[in-house]
Design a protein around this motif. Structure first.
Motif: not given
Lengths: 331, 328, 507
Positions: A1-10, A14, C130-131, C144, C147, C180
């Motif tokens: 399973m991949t992470a839902i949020a890979d990184g802050p888009p903004r 930030h 959530f991995n 984000s 997140q 996800n």
């Protein structure tokens, strides 16, 4: 399973904000350090142990009162106009000092006078809390009215005169030493540690900051916001009561004009925010800010700079700090 | 097409109306109370003294504060405007300049304070409370540095030109000049706040600044004008103050700050729309002055007066905010 | 069989004269994902806020796992294991991830918080559920949107949630994040949690929900299995009307080009967007939250400066530095947050309507009350604003009438280009129809409109043309009749771009 949020888009925004925050914090620390170094080289006697202790002692009263303001800011947010503030804190300390001094003069002794001063402080704090939480008066106005009442009561008690106090407790506080450090400084250290625990290492503190940081979020998480705001104001009142005894100790009397401390207290609490990572009021930040203001006053004194400049420098500091933090938060 | 009427909170409205009358009734009761119990309260001399010494200058400062609070701000530096205007005015007179120049100089000093506030608030985006607080600190230093730490400047008879003195003391048609100035100031602020386009923008800024911005109105411009106007009006008060006492006493303007804020909020509580208004503020000033004077006459000392005023303001705020909550 | 996780019966809620909930039922079994759908104003958020203890119900009973609860407070309901993931990400911005996860459930040693344990356990929870490798010391304000959602869910899991209520959880997420999230929700459901899922996106409802409660006008009008009955049936139940009733017809005649945007770029919001708008045209603008659609509209109102490109009004390039310039050129904005940006609720209808046009009804800076009253009364009558009089405070008006006050404000200064940002948010169906009728009338009078809405049905029905923004780029333009809501959603979710989307619609 991949992470839902890979990184802050903004991330860009930030990062920019974090960098400017960092710059401000570094600026604050470097500024403090530079001023200390400057005084060390130019002001004769600045680095002597006697003088350094003196700075801490001078900062004690300001610092503890500013802790009270810090608690109120923590629980109500730093938007002083819409959030919370305690304009009555210095006047409250003056009233407590008057209560203490007058009771001592009447021969009641410390066992009555000390608790009476502390209870007075808490009662004034509770009145603030009642006005803000129950009556929902804008804190700025509510505490302004309470400040007037406290000042009036102080004047009534002392009839605007100096009430001299003599007691073993006052002597110990004023002249006592332990391990080579004055009692006053010890009080500062102990109060600071206790408040660092309450504000930053206790459940209460975490929730208090949640209430001040985002009241809706705290309420949704099941925090009873009202009692924390009450608590902050009563805590500030208690600290005002404690400070009043230190004030009496330092001056050996209750003296009119304690209310004048309000502005430096506000300056210390606001200045403290730039010493914290999150740019919020913290006990550690306020401690540094109080020492900073104490150092400035002391250095000016040693350099022979007129005391006329002190309040102007404090005012300019407030403006610089607030402009810088609002810039950092918006960038 | 106003066929269907949406629910009007009639209960609240009547409750509000009741509270309006309640505050006014309380005011009347207080006056009656003092008229009966305070010896000499209604004497011409006392009333004249009340108006001249307790009302005029506070009222003028409070009018400026009313503008600022109507726009949703607050100005803690009104005392600085009063003091700096008074200081420059007296210094120029003492230096032998003409009265007109001195008045212009005093006003210019006050307007500078307003401009500094405007820049801090609109350019640097500091909130009005903190911006004017900073100016309050700095103003103290400016006065200390200019007066060797706060030494008052007293004018000698020779320095104070006779005709100017006469105007300040007597005025037109037997009405003292300070009262005339107050009337003019009240009319000017009334027109600006309640009759003009500018006043509409000010009220809207106080109610919902973002709506004003979204309506394509220059918010910074109007905010700046409000703070500059407040400072200028306070400057007028400063000149009046120093003309009546023929001196400049440092930091004497600070005394007006709390009362001006208190009067404005009492006025807000009285007004039907719960907004700062000229009429309400003037009534608020009168209420405070009557309380002070009456309490003094029935033998309360200055300290108890302060407690009494504090409690009064607290109660008015409680009623006012309690109603607002009921209304939401 | 065990008791339902949540059993709300005959819930009533009045707001003054408004009957927001009228004997509504909501029953949710453990181990299921239960959808809650309804139009804006149907009572979805009200019933959720009653369950959360934010609103106090006027009548009805609430049982959680069979246990009746008389007085609900946020603390009581959380203690029962019911957790809420609110739409507006209720987190303290200045708190860290770890602090947010453990707020009100803080691990302690004696009287001391265990910051280290908090951080470690927060990290573990984020990793296992959530991995996600996230520094638990990060401040919430630096996260984000997705997140922040995750932090909220993690907080619920850390508190041993047995019921999870998600209010529009996907609103700000991109497709991959939604997939996800659904994966996580299915696993939690299989672990026995009851999940209440509220969404506007019908395709998501049918994808994730086992049962659906449909609310209409404050009452539950049916509990169905979405896979059995299909989306169309659910939508019919929600609206209980033919869509032709909802969207009044109009004759379309377009005039000259009024507004043109050429190659406009404003980093990081949008890039190379070009559009034209004609007299009498309603142009739709849509995209997922955060796609940049809103920013395009803001740029047209002078709120966001362009890095490059230009905005032309009737062929003339404009300098747009602030709303002051925009309004001066005849632009009007109906902002999304009506109560904060649209109307000053503490002021009267009169003061609100005349706010933008005071200069035209004043002499030498003084307002002419007579002129003002005339203009305002005409507009009140013309738009059918329901108010006892022009001096009524706007806060006493209904949402739809408040929106009309905003439109009246712009009509009074004869604006030409209307930028409508979610004008139908939080108004009831009747008011919606009135707003649409008003839009049609404006168009018939030759005014031009840009209509931004996340309700794609509205866009499809109302707009002559629709532009879709995806990740800051204009990726599609569709004429009326060429597209339906589902295809529009697919386009907005990036179906037309590099990412291959999973089919989000099963209709």
């Amino acid at each position: 399973m991949t992470a839902i949020a890979d990184g802050p888009p903004r991330a860009g925004a930030h990062r920019g904000r974090n960098i400017s925050k960092l710059v401000i914090r570094l600026g604050a620390f470097v500024g403090f350090a530079l001023i200390v170094i400057y005084f060390a080289f130019t002001a004769r006697g600045f680095t002597t142990p006697y003088n350094l202790t003196n700075i801490v002692e001078q900062s004690t009263i300001l610092g503890i009162l500013a802790y009270g303001m810090t608690l109120v800011f923590a629980g109500t947010g730093t938007d002083v106009q819409r959030g919370g503030i305690d304009l009555s804190i210095a006047a409250n300390a003056g009233l407590c000092a008057a209560v203490y001094a007058v009771l001592m003069r009447a021969g009641y002794g410390g066992y009555v006078a000390v608790p009476a001063a502390l209870v007075t402080g808490m009662a004034v704090g509770a009145l603030n809390g009642f006005a803000v939480v129950a009556l929902r008066i804008m804190p700025l106005l509510a505490t302004l009215a309470v400040m007037n009442i406290a000042e009036g009561l102080e004047l009534t008690l002392t009839e605007n005169t100096v009430v001299a106090v003599n007691s073993p407790l006052i002597d110990t506080l004023a002249f006592g030493r332990f391990l080579g450090i004055s009692t006053l400084s010890w009080v500062f250290v102990i109060v600071s540690l206790a408040l660092i625990w309450i504000a930053h290492y206790s459940r209460t503190g975490l929730r208090l900051y949640a209430v001040g940081g985002h009241a809706e979020a705290a309420r949704a998480a099941g925090v009873r916001n009202g009692s924390y705001v009450y608590g902050a104001y009563i805590g500030a009142g208690l600290l005002a009561g404690l400070t009043s005894i230190l004030i009496v100790a330092r001056l050996s009397s209750s003296t009119p004009g304690t209310g004048q401390m309000l502005l430096p207290v506000l300056a210390a609490a606001l200045l403290g925010t730039v010493f914290s990572r999150r740019l919020i009021p913290t006990i550690g930040g306020t401690l540094l800010a109080a020492l900073f203001i104490g150092t400035l006053a002391n250095g000016f004194q040693l350099l022979g700079i007129s005391s006329y400049w002190v309040s102007g420098v404090q005012g300019a500091l407030i403006l610089v700090v607030v402009a810088a933090t609002s810039f950092a938060k918006n960038s | 097409m106003t066929d269907t009427t949406p629910p009007t909170p009639s209960r609240n409205l009547s409750f509000e109306a009741l509270s309006n009358y309640a505050v006014i009734a309380a005011f009347v009761l207080i006056v009656v109370f003092f008229a009966i119990f305070a010896d000499g309260f209604l004497s011409g001399e006392n009333l004249m003294n009340l108006v001249l010494n307790k009302v005029v200058i506070l009222a003028i400062v409070a009018l400026g504060m009313t503008l600022v609070i109507a726009a949703g701000g607050i100005d803690l530096s009104v005392g600085v405007s009063v003091d700096l205007s008074s200081m420059i005015f007296i210094m120029m007179i003492a230096a032998g300049m003409s009265g007109v120049f001195a008045v212009a100089g005093g006003l210019a000093a006050a307007i500078c304070v307003g401009i500094v506030n405007a820049i801090l608030i609109n350019r640097l985006k500091i909130n009005p409370f903190l911006a004017t607080l900073g100016v309050l600190f700095i103003g103290e230093t400016v006065q200390r540095v200019s007066t060797q730490g706060g030494v008052p400047i007293y004018l000698t008879r020779g320095e104070y030109s006779a005709p100017f003195d006469a105007i300040v003391r007597t005025g037109l048609f037997g009405v003292p000049t300070p009262v005339i100035v107050l009337i003019v100031a009240a009319l000017a602020v009334y027109i600006a706040l309640h009759r003009s386009v500018f006043g509409r923008y000010v009220s809207a800024l106080g109610a919902a600044p973002d709506v004003v911005r979204y309506s394509g109105i220059r918010v910074p411009l109007h905010m700046s004008m409000v703070f500059i106007a407040c400072a200028a009006i306070s400057g007028v008060a400063g000149i009046l103050l120093s003309s009546t006492v023929r001196s400049y006493v440092p930091f004497s303007g600070d005394a007006f700050l709390l009362d001006a804020i208190g009067a404005t909020f009492i006025g807000t509580a009285i007004s039907a729309e719960r907004r700062p208004s000229v009429f309400g503020t003037l009534l608020g000033v009168l209420l405070l002055a009557v309380m002070r004077n009456g309490l003094l006459l029935i033998g309360w000392n200055f300290f108890w007066q302060q407690v009494g005023i504090g409690v009064l303001v607290f109660l008015v705020l409680g009623v006012s905010f309690g109603l607002r909550r009921r209304n939401d | 069989m065990t008791a339902p996780a949540i059993e709300m019966r005959d819930i009533d809620k009045h707001f003054g004269p408004v009957h927001a909930l009228d004997k509504a039922d909501l029953v949710v079994a453990p181990g299921t994902v239960h959808g809650l759908v309804g139009q804006n104003g149907a009572g979805k958020s009200t019933i959720i806020k009653v369950l959360a203890g934010i609103y106090r119900r006027t009548g009805g009973t609430v049982r959680v796992f069979g246990e009746q609860i008389e007085q609900i407070t946020p603390a009581v309901i959380e203690a029962k294991g019911v957790h809420f993931i609110h739409q507006d990400r209720l987190l303290v911005p200045s708190a860290t991830v770890a602090e947010s996860v453990f707020l009100r459930n803080e691990p302690r040693v004696g009287p001391f918080l265990e910051h280290r344990t908090m951080r470690r356990r927060a990290q573990e929870l984020l990793k296992t559920h959530f991995n996600l490798d996230l520094d638990p010391g990060t401040l919430v304000q630096d996260l984000s949107t997705a997140q922040q959602k995750i932090v909220q869910i993690t907080r619920a899991l850390a508190n041993d949630a047995r019921v999870l209520v998600l209010d529009e959880p996907t609103a700000a997420l991109v497709k991959k994040e939604v997939d996800n999230l659904f994966e996580v929700l299915r696993r939690l459901r299989d672990d026995g949690l009851a999940i209440i899922f509220i969404s506007h996106y019908m395709s998501e409802i049918s994808e994730i929900c086992d049962t659906v409660t449909v609310l209409r006008n404050g009452t539950d009008v049916g509990v169905v299995d979405p896979r059995e009955v299909g989306i169309q049936r659910i939508v019919d139940m929600m609206t209980n009307r033919d869509t032709s009733e909802m969207y009044p017809p109009r004759d379309v005649t377009h005039g000259e080009v009024v507004l043109e945007m050429r190659d406009a770029t404003a980093e990081p919001h949008f890039r190379n967007v070009s559009l034209t708008l004609r007299e009498g045209e309603i142009l739709g603008l849509t995209g997922l939250l955060g796609s940049g659609d809103k920013e395009v509209m803001n740029a047209l109102f002078g709120q966001i400066p362009l890095d490059s490109g230009e905005i032309l009004l009737r062929g003339k390039p404009l300098r747009m530095r602030s709303p002051v310039d925009a309004v001066g050129q005849g632009f009007a904005k109906i902002p999304e947050d009506r109560r904060a940006h649209g109307v000053a609720t503490a002021l009267s209808v009169r003061e609100n309507i005349s706010l933008a046009s005071l200069l035209s009804m004043s002499k030498r800076g003084l307002v002419s009350r007579k002129d003002e009253a005339r203009v305002v009364d005409d507009l009140i009558a013309d738009l059918g604003i329901k108010t006892p009089g022009r001096d009524q405070l706007v806060k006493n008006l209904s949402g739809g009438n408040q929106q009309k006050v905003v439109v009246a404000k712009w009509l009074s200064c004869e604006s030409e280009v209307y930028l409508m940002d979610e004008p139908t948010v939080a108004v009831d169906v009747g008011a919606k129809i009135e707003i649409f009728t008003l839009m049609n009338r404006l168009a018939a009078e030759g005014k031009s409109m840009i209509f931004l809405s996340s309700d794609l049905e509205e866009i499809v029905e109302m707009c002559d043309r629709t532009l879709v923004i995806y990740r800051g780029e204009l990726i599609g333009e569709y004429a009326k009749g060429d597209i339906d809501a589902d295809r529009l959603l697919a386009a907005a979710s990036g179906a037309a771009s590099d990412e291959t989307p999973k089919e989000r619609s099963t209709a």
